[in-house]
Design an enzyme around this catalytic site. Structure first.
Site, PDB file in Angstrom:
ATOM      1  N   CYS A 118      36.790 104.080 104.782  1.00  0.00           N
ATOM      2  CA  CYS A 118      36.582 102.860 103.997  1.00  0.00           C
ATOM      3  C   CYS A 118      36.305 101.641 104.874  1.00  0.00           C
ATOM      4  O   CYS A 118      35.797 100.636 104.398  1.00  0.00           O
ATOM      5  CB  CYS A 118      37.788 102.608 103.104  1.00  0.00           C
ATOM      6  N   HIS A 259      37.635  95.560 100.566  1.00  0.00           N
ATOM      7  CA  HIS A 259      37.318  96.949 100.228  1.00  0.00           C
ATOM      8  C   HIS A 259      37.885  97.231  98.838  1.00  0.00           C
ATOM      9  O   HIS A 259      38.982  96.785  98.504  1.00  0.00           O
ATOM     10  CB  HIS A 259      37.924  97.888 101.270  1.00  0.00           C
ATOM     11  N   ASN A 289      35.815 103.372  94.014  1.00  0.00           N
ATOM     12  CA  ASN A 289      35.862 103.243  95.473  1.00  0.00           C
ATOM     13  C   ASN A 289      34.667 103.998  96.063  1.00  0.00           C
ATOM     14  O   ASN A 289      34.637 105.233  96.022  1.00  0.00           O
ATOM     15  CB  ASN A 289      37.190 103.825  95.991  1.00  0.00           C
TER      16      ASN A 289
HETATM   17  N1  ACO Z   1      46.368 109.991  85.583  1.00  0.00           N
HETATM   18  C1  ACO Z   1      47.647 110.045  85.152  1.00  0.00           C
HETATM   19  N2  ACO Z   1      48.698 110.110  85.985  1.00  0.00           N
HETATM   20  C2  ACO Z   1      48.441 110.129  87.303  1.00  0.00           C
HETATM   21  C3  ACO Z   1      47.136 110.082  87.811  1.00  0.00           C
HETATM   22  C4  ACO Z   1      46.083 110.017  86.896  1.00  0.00           C
HETATM   23  N3  ACO Z   1      44.786 109.966  87.296  1.00  0.00           N
HETATM   24  N4  ACO Z   1      47.199 110.099  89.169  1.00  0.00           N
HETATM   25  C5  ACO Z   1      48.501 110.167  89.484  1.00  0.00           C
HETATM   26  N5  ACO Z   1      49.256 110.196  88.357  1.00  0.00           N
HETATM   27  C6  ACO Z   1      50.707 110.294  88.235  1.00  0.00           C
HETATM   28  C7  ACO Z   1      51.357 110.919  89.437  1.00  0.00           C
HETATM   29  O1  ACO Z   1      51.285 112.320  89.367  1.00  0.00           O
HETATM   30  C8  ACO Z   1      52.758 110.381  89.318  1.00  0.00           C
HETATM   31  O2  ACO Z   1      53.444 111.156  88.379  1.00  0.00           O
HETATM   32  P1  ACO Z   1      54.984 111.562  88.650  1.00  0.00           P
HETATM   33  O3  ACO Z   1      55.711 110.247  88.688  1.00  0.00           O
HETATM   34  O4  ACO Z   1      55.293 112.421  87.472  1.00  0.00           O
HETATM   35  O5  ACO Z   1      54.999 112.261  89.966  1.00  0.00           O
HETATM   36  C9  ACO Z   1      52.563 108.994  88.721  1.00  0.00           C
HETATM   37  O6  ACO Z   1      51.250 108.975  88.146  1.00  0.00           O
HETATM   38  C10 ACO Z   1      52.654 107.888  89.735  1.00  0.00           C
HETATM   39  O7  ACO Z   1      51.909 108.293  90.888  1.00  0.00           O
HETATM   40  P2  ACO Z   1      51.611 107.314  92.065  1.00  0.00           P
HETATM   41  O8  ACO Z   1      50.832 108.034  93.131  1.00  0.00           O
HETATM   42  O9  ACO Z   1      52.859 106.613  92.469  1.00  0.00           O
HETATM   43  O10 ACO Z   1      50.659 106.288  91.317  1.00  0.00           O
HETATM   44  P3  ACO Z   1      50.125 104.930  91.849  1.00  0.00           P
HETATM   45  O11 ACO Z   1      50.471 103.877  90.914  1.00  0.00           O
HETATM   46  O12 ACO Z   1      50.458 104.749  93.311  1.00  0.00           O
HETATM   47  O13 ACO Z   1      48.547 105.150  91.750  1.00  0.00           O
HETATM   48  C11 ACO Z   1      46.711 105.656  93.223  1.00  0.00           C
HETATM   49  C12 ACO Z   1      47.901 106.192  92.423  1.00  0.00           C
HETATM   50  C13 ACO Z   1      45.764 105.016  92.255  1.00  0.00           C
HETATM   51  C14 ACO Z   1      46.045 106.807  93.965  1.00  0.00           C
HETATM   52  C15 ACO Z   1      47.236 104.594  94.235  1.00  0.00           C
HETATM   53  O14 ACO Z   1      48.309 105.125  94.923  1.00  0.00           O
HETATM   54  C16 ACO Z   1      46.210 104.130  95.223  1.00  0.00           C
HETATM   55  O15 ACO Z   1      45.291 103.390  94.878  1.00  0.00           O
HETATM   56  N6  ACO Z   1      46.389 104.478  96.526  1.00  0.00           N
HETATM   57  C17 ACO Z   1      45.629 103.896  97.625  1.00  0.00           C
HETATM   58  C18 ACO Z   1      44.205 104.339  97.680  1.00  0.00           C
HETATM   59  C19 ACO Z   1      43.572 103.764  98.942  1.00  0.00           C
HETATM   60  O16 ACO Z   1      43.688 102.612  99.292  1.00  0.00           O
HETATM   61  N7  ACO Z   1      42.887 104.607  99.690  1.00  0.00           N
HETATM   62  C20 ACO Z   1      42.355 104.165 100.963  1.00  0.00           C
HETATM   63  C21 ACO Z   1      40.923 104.145 100.991  1.00  0.00           C
HETATM   64  S1  ACO Z   1      40.194 105.703 100.596  1.00  0.00           S
HETATM   65  C22 ACO Z   1      39.426 106.227 102.042  1.00  0.00           C
HETATM   66  O17 ACO Z   1      39.592 105.732 103.119  1.00  0.00           O
HETATM   67  C23 ACO Z   1      38.489 107.428 101.920  1.00  0.00           C
END
Ligand code: ACO
Length: 334
Positions: A118, A259, A289
Site C-alpha cells: 500500500c 492511503h 483499497n
Molecule cells: N462481514 C462480517 N463480519 C466480519 C467480516 C465481514 N466482511 N470480516 C470480519 N468479520 C467479523 C470477524 O470475523 C469478527 O468476528 P468475531 O468477533 O466473531 O471473531 C468481527 O467481525 C470483528 O473482526 P475484526 O477483525 O476485529 O473487525 P474490524 O472491525 O477490525 O474490521 C477490517 C476488519 C476491516 C479488516 C479491519 O481490521 C481493517 O481495516 N484492517 C486494516 C486493513 C489495512 O490497513 N491493511 C493495510 C493495507 S493492505 C496492504 O498493504 C495490501
C-alpha cells in the site's frame, strides 16, 4: 528527511484509470457471511471496481500514463524513466515498468518496479524524486497500480470485501525553487509486521505447487485487527510528524491524501493532524483499497474536479504490508 539537494522535484501532471465493472457490497452477501451494513460501517466501502480476468495491471497503468502525457502535452519520447509501485505485476518478471515502456512506446529510458504494497506509490514517488535531484533525469513517470482482484481469497470475508483495482500516475520534473514541489518525506519499513499481512505462495520460500494452490497461499492474507491497530498508529504518527518537522499545523494543509484502507484509519489520521474531514481526499467508498493505486487515484480525481490548486500544501500518507509506511509533504505547482 529534509531536502538538501540543489534541485527539487515537482509533480507536473496526473492521471488515473478505474475499470468499468462495479462490484457492490450486495455481491458479497450472496457468497459470504457478511452484509452491506457491516462492510459500510466497519470499512467505509460501498463498492469497488474489478478489472476483467483477461486484462493485467499494466492495462490500467497504461491508461493512467496516457492521461498524464495528454494533460502535460508531451509524448512517450519525452520520458526518461518509469517507476511502478505494485504488488500485482503482470508477471513476477519482467518488471511491469519494462512492459509499460514497450506499451507506451517510450525509447531509451530506464525503469523498475517497487514492492511496498500500500506504500508502493509513495515509495516509488520518493525514488523518482532522488533521480530528479541527481540532475540526470528530467521527466520521471511514477505509477501506482494494482489488480487486487487477481489475488483475492474470495472465500475469506476478512479480506475479500476490502480490495479493488485501479491505477494512478504522476509526472515528476525538476524545480529550482526550493520552496516548491516535494518538500519533505518520512519513509519507514519494519519486517516484524510481515507476519500480519502477506501473500505466501509463488516466491522462493513457497514456490507454486498443487499444495500451495490447495492451501490458498497465492492470495492476500491479513490479521485484520492487528494491522488495523498498527496502521492507525503508523499513519497518524507519520502524518503528524511531517507537519511538526516543517513547523506546519493542520490549518496550513489544503489536503491530506491518505492511503484508503479503512475509513476509520483515515479519520484517526485526520484527527491526529487537527484536520476536518472536508480537507481529506476520500474515494474508498467507491473503489475500496486499491493498494498502490489509492493515493495517485485520489489526487488525479480531485485535480480533475478542480479541487487542487497551485500553492496548496498536500500531505500524502500510507501504511501497508511489510510493514511499510511514510508521508510526503508537497506544495502543488500547477
Ligand atoms: N462481514 C462480517 N463480519 C466480519 C467480516 C465481514 N466482511 N470480516 C470480519 N468479520 C467479523 C470477524 O470475523 C469478527 O468476528 P468475531 O468477533 O466473531 O471473531 C468481527 O467481525 C470483528 O473482526 P475484526 O477483525 O476485529 O473487525 P474490524 O472491525 O477490525 O474490521 C477490517 C476488519 C476491516 C479488516 C479491519 O481490521 C481493517 O481495516 N484492517 C486494516 C486493513 C489495512 O490497513 N491493511 C493495510 C493495507 S493492505 C496492504 O498493504 C495490501
Amino acid at each position: 528527511m529534509q531536502n538538501s539537494a540543489r534541485i527539487n522535484a515537482k509533480i507536473t501532471s496526473v492521471g488515473h484509470y478505474v475499470p468499468d465493472f462495479v462490484i457492490d457490497n450486495k455481491f458479497f452477501e450472496g457468497i459470504l457471511d457478511t452484509s452491506d451494513e457491516w462492510i459500510t460501517e466497519r470499512t467505509g466501502i460501498k463498492e469497488r471496481r474489478w478489472l476483467t480476468a483477461d486484462k493485467p495491471t499494466s492495462f490500467m497503468a497504461e491508461k493512467a500514463i496516457k492521461q498524464v502525457l495528454e494533460n502535460r502535452g508531451i509524448g512517450p519520447e519525452d520520458i526518461d524513466m518509469i517507476i511502478v509501485g505494485t504488488v500485482t505485476p503482470d508477471m513476477i518478471y519482467p518488471s511491469t515498468a519494462c512492459l509499460l515502456q514497450e506499451k507506451i512506446g517510450a525509447k531509451n529510458i530506464w525503469g523498475f518496479d517497487i514492492l511496498a504494497a500500500c506504500s508502493g506509490f509513495i515509495f516509488a514517488l520518493i525514488n523518482g524524486v532522488q533521480f530528479i535531484q541527481s540532475g540526470n533525469f528530467k521527466k520521471v513517470l511514477v505509477v501506482g497500480a494494482d489488480k487486487m482482484s487477481a489475488i483475492l481469497n474470495i472465500q475469506d470475508r476478512n479480506s475479500a470485501i476490502l480490495f479493488g483495482d485501479a491505477a494512478g500516475a504522476v509526472l515528476l520534473e525538476p524545480e529550482e525553487d526550493k520552496n516548491e514541489g516535494i518538500l519533505d518525506w518520512i519513509m519507514n519499513i519494519d519486517g516484524s509486521g510481515a507476519k500480519n499481512l502477506f501473500q505466501l505462495g509463488g516466491g522462493s520460500l513457497h514456490p507454486a505447487s498443487h499444495q500451495t494452490v490447495d492451501d490458498r497461499m497465492h492470495f492476500v492474507y491479513q490479521e485484520g485487527r492487528t494491522v488495523f491497530k498498527d496502521a492507525v498508529k503508523g499513519m497518524a504518527d507519520v502524518s503528524y510528524d511531517i507537519l511538526e518537522e516543517n513547523n506546519l499545523k493542520g490549518k496550513d494543509v489544503a489536503w491530506l491524501v491518505p492511503h484508503q484502507a479503512n475509513h476509520r484509519i483515515i479519520t484517526a489520521t485526520a484527527e491526529r493532524m487537527g484536520l476536518s474531514m472536508d480537507k481529506v481526499m476520500v474515494n474508498i467508498n467507491k473503489y475500496g483499497n486499491t493498494t498502490a493505486g489509492t493515493i495517485p487515484t485520489c489526487i488525479s480525481e480531485y485535480w480533475q474536479a478542480g479541487k487542487v490548486n497551485k500553492g496548496d500544501y498536500l500531505v500524502l500518507s500510507s501504511f501497508g504490508a511489510g510493514y511499510t509506511w511514510g508521508s510526503v509533504l508537497l506544495k502543488w505547482s500547477y
